[in-house]
Design an enzyme around this catalytic site. Structure first.
Site, PDB file in Angstrom:
ATOM      1  N   CYS A 196       0.855  -1.184   0.000  1.00 35.12           N
ATOM      2  CA  CYS A 196       0.000   0.000   0.000  1.00 35.12           C
ATOM      3  C   CYS A 196       0.895   1.238   0.000  1.00 35.12           C
ATOM      4  CB  CYS A 196      -0.896  -0.010   1.243  1.00 35.12           C
ATOM      5  SG  CYS A 196      -1.904   1.482   1.431  1.00 35.12           S
ATOM      6  N   CYS A 250       0.396   3.320   3.448  1.00 31.94           N
ATOM      7  CA  CYS A 250       0.854   2.869   4.768  1.00 31.94           C
ATOM      8  C   CYS A 250       1.927   1.792   4.736  1.00 31.94           C
ATOM      9  CB  CYS A 250      -0.324   2.392   5.606  1.00 31.94           C
ATOM     10  SG  CYS A 250      -0.996   0.789   5.084  1.00 31.94           S
ATOM     11  N   CYS A 291      -7.329  -1.305   1.855  1.00 28.29           N
ATOM     12  CA  CYS A 291      -6.138  -1.778   2.544  1.00 28.29           C
ATOM     13  C   CYS A 291      -6.538  -2.285   3.925  1.00 28.29           C
ATOM     14  CB  CYS A 291      -5.122  -0.642   2.675  1.00 28.29           C
ATOM     15  SG  CYS A 291      -3.694  -1.071   3.694  1.00 28.29           S
ATOM     16  N   CYS A 341      -4.729   0.446   6.661  1.00 30.86           N
ATOM     17  CA  CYS A 341      -5.122   1.856   6.773  1.00 30.86           C
ATOM     18  C   CYS A 341      -6.530   2.134   6.273  1.00 30.86           C
ATOM     19  CB  CYS A 341      -4.124   2.763   6.054  1.00 30.86           C
ATOM     20  SG  CYS A 341      -4.172   2.696   4.246  1.00 30.86           S
ATOM     21  N   CYS A 381      -8.861  -5.680  -9.110  1.00 26.24           N
ATOM     22  CA  CYS A 381      -8.561  -4.632 -10.079  1.00 26.24           C
ATOM     23  C   CYS A 381      -8.097  -3.398  -9.289  1.00 26.24           C
ATOM     24  CB  CYS A 381      -9.819  -4.347 -10.892  1.00 26.24           C
ATOM     25  SG  CYS A 381      -9.622  -3.141 -12.196  1.00 26.24           S
TER      26      CYS A 381
END
Length: 176
Positions: free
Chosen positions: A91, A94, A140, A143, A163
């Protein structure tokens, strides 16, 4: 409604199915210039529950808009949509470990696609009924930032297609 009008509406819906906005590029080119982000960690799994005002200060504008406001980069513009490097995707907000490159496949949809997440806590899902259609948003797991959507048209073994937006992914290549 005439068939050409209906076809035009269907094409418009397909083009905006993921809410495409932005150019997929940063103001500084292809390299993201990240402000100091004390919440970014490739090893921590501690859940983050930060106010939007904090994210706005620590994220680049394009990452902030997609991650925190569920925007989407235009198809075929992100740096990872057709990328084939071997490694791990994290991510960009984060640092949470999300996907391995061996779960990535060429879906030809214009965004990076994966058939499974790295582990069951990498991402979470929630219903998304925006744009007049039913979809499942992928967030995510650390986060809560928007990553993209999941569909049931992927390859075996899962049949899933995560996606994702390239802008909210960081890639770290495997060590040789």
């Amino acid at each position: 409604m005439g068939k050409f009008t209906l076809l035009g509406m269907m094409l418009l819906m397909l083009a905006s199915a993921c809410g495409q906005t932005g150019s997929g590029k940063t103001k500084t080119g292809d390299v993201l210039s990240k402000p100091e982000n004390p919440y970014y960690s490739n090893t921590s799994t501690t859940k983050l529950n930060l106010p939007d005002s904090v994210w706005k200060k620590v994220l680049p504008e394009d990452v902030y808009e997609i991650s925190r406001h569920a925007e989407t980069e235009r198809a075929f513009t992100g740096k990872y949509w057709d990328f084939t490097g071997k490694g791990t995707y994290y991510c960009a907000a984060c640092g949470n470990k999300l996907f391995r490159s061996d779960a990535k496949f060429a879906s030809q949809c214009g965004w990076p696609s994966f058939f499974e997440q790295d582990n069951k806590n990498s991402t979470t899902e929630k219903p998304d009924n925006s744009l007049g259609m039913e979809r499942i948003e992928v967030l995510c797991g650390r986060c809560g930032g928007h990553l993209g959507h999941i569909f049931d048209d992927g390859p075996p073994p899962t049949g899933k297609r995560y996606c994702m937006n390239s802008i909210v992914l960081d890639f770290i290549p495997d060590k040789k």
